[in-house]
Design a protein around this motif. Sequence first.
Motif, PDB file in Angstrom:
ATOM      1  N   UNK A 183       2.334  88.206 -52.148  1.00 58.12           N
ATOM      2  CA  UNK A 183       1.153  88.879 -51.592  1.00 58.12           C
ATOM      3  C   UNK A 183       0.674  88.159 -50.337  1.00 58.12           C
ATOM      4  N   UNK A 184       0.602  86.827 -50.424  1.00 61.74           N
ATOM      5  CA  UNK A 184       0.020  86.060 -49.318  1.00 61.74           C
ATOM      6  C   UNK A 184       0.816  86.210 -48.026  1.00 61.74           C
ATOM      7  N   UNK A 185       2.144  86.386 -48.167  1.00 56.84           N
ATOM      8  CA  UNK A 185       2.928  86.511 -46.933  1.00 56.84           C
ATOM      9  C   UNK A 185       3.062  87.978 -46.493  1.00 56.84           C
ATOM     10  N   UNK A 186       2.446  88.899 -47.250  1.00 54.36           N
ATOM     11  CA  UNK A 186       2.661  90.322 -46.953  1.00 54.36           C
ATOM     12  C   UNK A 186       1.553  90.968 -46.115  1.00 54.36           C
ATOM     13  N   UNK A 187       0.339  90.457 -46.260  1.00 56.75           N
ATOM     14  CA  UNK A 187      -0.797  91.105 -45.593  1.00 56.75           C
ATOM     15  C   UNK A 187      -1.118  92.474 -46.187  1.00 56.75           C
ATOM     16  N   UNK A 188      -0.635  92.763 -47.385  1.00 49.18           N
ATOM     17  CA  UNK A 188      -0.888  94.050 -48.030  1.00 49.18           C
ATOM     18  C   UNK A 188      -1.914  93.879 -49.167  1.00 49.18           C
ATOM     19  N   UNK A 189      -2.225  94.996 -49.855  1.00 52.94           N
ATOM     20  CA  UNK A 189      -3.178  94.985 -50.969  1.00 52.94           C
ATOM     21  C   UNK A 189      -2.397  94.972 -52.282  1.00 52.94           C
ATOM     22  N   UNK A 190      -2.847  94.150 -53.219  1.00 53.05           N
ATOM     23  CA  UNK A 190      -2.287  94.154 -54.575  1.00 53.05           C
ATOM     24  C   UNK A 190      -3.458  94.164 -55.545  1.00 53.05           C
ATOM     25  N   UNK A 191      -3.469  95.197 -56.397  1.00 57.30           N
ATOM     26  CA  UNK A 191      -4.540  95.310 -57.397  1.00 57.30           C
ATOM     27  C   UNK A 191      -3.907  95.486 -58.767  1.00 57.30           C
ATOM     28  N   UNK A 192      -4.453  94.820 -59.786  1.00 52.28           N
ATOM     29  CA  UNK A 192      -3.938  94.944 -61.157  1.00 52.28           C
ATOM     30  C   UNK A 192      -4.886  95.788 -62.018  1.00 52.28           C
ATOM     31  N   UNK A 242     -12.849 105.640 -66.599  1.00 54.00           N
ATOM     32  CA  UNK A 242     -12.372 104.339 -66.093  1.00 54.00           C
ATOM     33  C   UNK A 242     -11.171 104.492 -65.159  1.00 54.00           C
ATOM     34  N   UNK A 243     -10.236 105.384 -65.500  1.00 52.44           N
ATOM     35  CA  UNK A 243      -9.015 105.524 -64.680  1.00 52.44           C
ATOM     36  C   UNK A 243      -9.359 106.066 -63.302  1.00 52.44           C
ATOM     37  N   UNK A 244     -10.329 107.006 -63.267  1.00 57.13           N
ATOM     38  CA  UNK A 244     -10.720 107.604 -61.987  1.00 57.13           C
ATOM     39  C   UNK A 244     -11.468 106.608 -61.103  1.00 57.13           C
ATOM     40  N   UNK A 245     -12.371 105.846 -61.724  1.00 52.88           N
ATOM     41  CA  UNK A 245     -13.143 104.874 -60.932  1.00 52.88           C
ATOM     42  C   UNK A 245     -12.200 103.812 -60.373  1.00 52.88           C
ATOM     43  N   UNK A 246     -11.234 103.410 -61.203  1.00 55.42           N
ATOM     44  CA  UNK A 246     -10.308 102.351 -60.792  1.00 55.42           C
ATOM     45  C   UNK A 246      -9.424 102.808 -59.622  1.00 55.42           C
ATOM     46  N   UNK A 247      -8.913 104.047 -59.722  1.00 58.08           N
ATOM     47  CA  UNK A 247      -8.050 104.560 -58.649  1.00 58.08           C
ATOM     48  C   UNK A 247      -8.867 104.807 -57.381  1.00 58.08           C
ATOM     49  N   UNK A 248     -10.117 105.223 -57.557  1.00 58.84           N
ATOM     50  CA  UNK A 248     -10.984 105.394 -56.386  1.00 58.84           C
ATOM     51  C   UNK A 248     -11.180 104.056 -55.686  1.00 58.84           C
ATOM     52  N   UNK A 249     -11.388 103.006 -56.500  1.00 59.98           N
ATOM     53  CA  UNK A 249     -11.584 101.682 -55.897  1.00 59.98           C
ATOM     54  C   UNK A 249     -10.336 101.256 -55.113  1.00 59.98           C
ATOM     55  N   UNK A 250      -9.152 101.543 -55.681  1.00 54.23           N
ATOM     56  CA  UNK A 250      -7.901 101.207 -54.980  1.00 54.23           C
ATOM     57  C   UNK A 250      -7.845 101.963 -53.644  1.00 54.23           C
ATOM     58  N   UNK A 251      -8.181 103.241 -53.681  1.00 53.20           N
ATOM     59  CA  UNK A 251      -8.143 104.055 -52.467  1.00 53.20           C
ATOM     60  C   UNK A 251      -9.154 103.534 -51.438  1.00 53.20           C
ATOM     61  N   UNK A 252     -10.359 103.198 -51.921  1.00 53.98           N
ATOM     62  CA  UNK A 252     -11.395 102.676 -51.018  1.00 53.98           C
ATOM     63  C   UNK A 252     -10.925 101.402 -50.324  1.00 53.98           C
ATOM     64  N   UNK A 253     -10.182 100.578 -51.056  1.00 56.47           N
ATOM     65  CA  UNK A 253      -9.686  99.335 -50.453  1.00 56.47           C
ATOM     66  C   UNK A 253      -8.607  99.666 -49.420  1.00 56.47           C
ATOM     67  N   UNK A 254      -7.721 100.596 -49.755  1.00 51.69           N
ATOM     68  CA  UNK A 254      -6.644 100.952 -48.813  1.00 51.69           C
ATOM     69  C   UNK A 254      -7.196 101.547 -47.520  1.00 51.69           C
ATOM     70  N   UNK A 255      -8.282 102.288 -47.642  1.00 52.17           N
ATOM     71  CA  UNK A 255      -8.833 102.934 -46.435  1.00 52.17           C
ATOM     72  C   UNK A 255      -9.833 102.024 -45.723  1.00 52.17           C
ATOM     73  N   UNK A 256     -10.039 100.824 -46.262  1.00 48.57           N
ATOM     74  CA  UNK A 256     -10.934  99.873 -45.599  1.00 48.57           C
ATOM     75  C   UNK A 256     -12.407 100.134 -45.888  1.00 48.57           C
ATOM     76  N   UNK A 257     -12.693 101.067 -46.815  1.00 48.45           N
ATOM     77  CA  UNK A 257     -14.096 101.389 -47.110  1.00 48.45           C
ATOM     78  C   UNK A 257     -14.783 100.277 -47.900  1.00 48.45           C
ATOM     79  N   UNK A 258     -13.980  99.524 -48.686  1.00 48.58           N
ATOM     80  CA  UNK A 258     -14.557  98.463 -49.530  1.00 48.58           C
ATOM     81  C   UNK A 258     -13.572  97.308 -49.642  1.00 48.58           C
TER      82      UNK A 258
END
Length: 339
Positions: free
Chosen positions: A108-117, A294-310
């Motif tokens: 992850x550290x050398x990728x500059x990408x997002x990783x969420x569990x 829970x599944x919807x909130x979690x996927x929304x959070x992932x999307x928000x991070x990918x789009x830079x919103x959060x």
Amino acid sequence: MDRKVKTVIIGMGRMGRLRYDALKRHGGFEIVAICDTRDSNLDGFAERKFHDWQECLESVELDAVIVCTYNAFIPEIVCSALKRGYHVFSEKPPGRNVADTLTMKAALESSGRILKFGFNHRYHNSIIEAKALVDSGLLGDIICARGVYGKAGTVNFESEWRNDAELSGGGILLDQGIHMLDLMHYFLGEFSSVKSVVDTLAWSGIQVEDNAFAIFETDRGQIASLHSSATQWHHRFNLDIVCTNGCVVLDGLITSTRSYGEERLTYYRKDLNAKTGKLGRPSEHTLCFTEDFSWDIEIKEFHDVLTGAKPLRNGTIDDALYVMQMIEQIYAAGRRGGN
Ligand SMILES: NC(=O)c1ccc[n+]([C@@H]2O[C@H](COP(=O)([O-])OP(=O)(O)OC[C@H]3O[C@@H](n4cnc5c(N)ncnc54)[C@H](O)[C@@H]3O)[C@@H](O)[C@H]2O)c1
């Protein structure tokens, strides 16, 4: 990103399908391919299909990978996806052990990408409300937390991949108790000591634990206790958070099967006035939740991070590493011989 996130799902079993549905409901993702080693798990889907995850990642133009395979394959797939420049959402556990998690942290550290569990319990309604209540200070400071997470087991329990140490890396603690540990970390922060007993008490045909008992202490003297069990013979989720001026009791967890019962949060404040006649029975406030978002909130959070919103706040590599370190300490401190 001002277009849909081109996404592939690797592993189309129970969780892969659940994540598929949540991505579709969200609407901000375009599922461009799905992958599973088993044909039958790809049947009925219109998306491009692969049996080999490497071929899938090489052949498709994409932005993000959702990893829902057996635990053993998670680190290699996650690292490979990050190295190719893709964002990743991976199921828990983050591999089979701390070494696996550290490998993913380095990638992850050398990728500059997002990783969420996928520590999705943080997104259950009762947990969201309990966290807000505790953080509000209404109940005072946390003294201790007591968690029980138990499974009934099934006819095929002993032959499930979850109980194959090579594929899973551990038993009920790594599979299910990990969620309760993540919640304890979420509520109480870091722990400085662990005592434990880990054993296989009843399922004679498995190589991994069917019970783990652990007690943790923070530097501030707060105590957390956990019982993770595959011999509850009933699905059960309970978490009590006891504070200096009151208590929150979480009972049940809404899931698709409803087998953990209704999801209830009850809280009450300390009431020591015997004249009210309520000694020992302070007024209670109960919230009951009947839907699992829970599944919807979690996927929304992932999307928000990918789009830079959060920024990424939950399911980070550090959350994942911390909980895996707790698990290794529980195993190291308490493993007994088994039945
Ligand atoms: N977040 C949660 O609450 C939660 C709940 C259950 C399971 N999980 C996790 O999700 C993951 C999957 O669990 P599940 O319950 O869906 O199991 P499952 O057995 O239903 O599905 C796993 C799928 O992965 C496929 N698979 C395995 N190895 C593969 C590979 N190398 N390439 C492609 N496909 C592969 C299998 O064929 C199967 O279809 C596990 O890591 C598990 O711990 C998380």
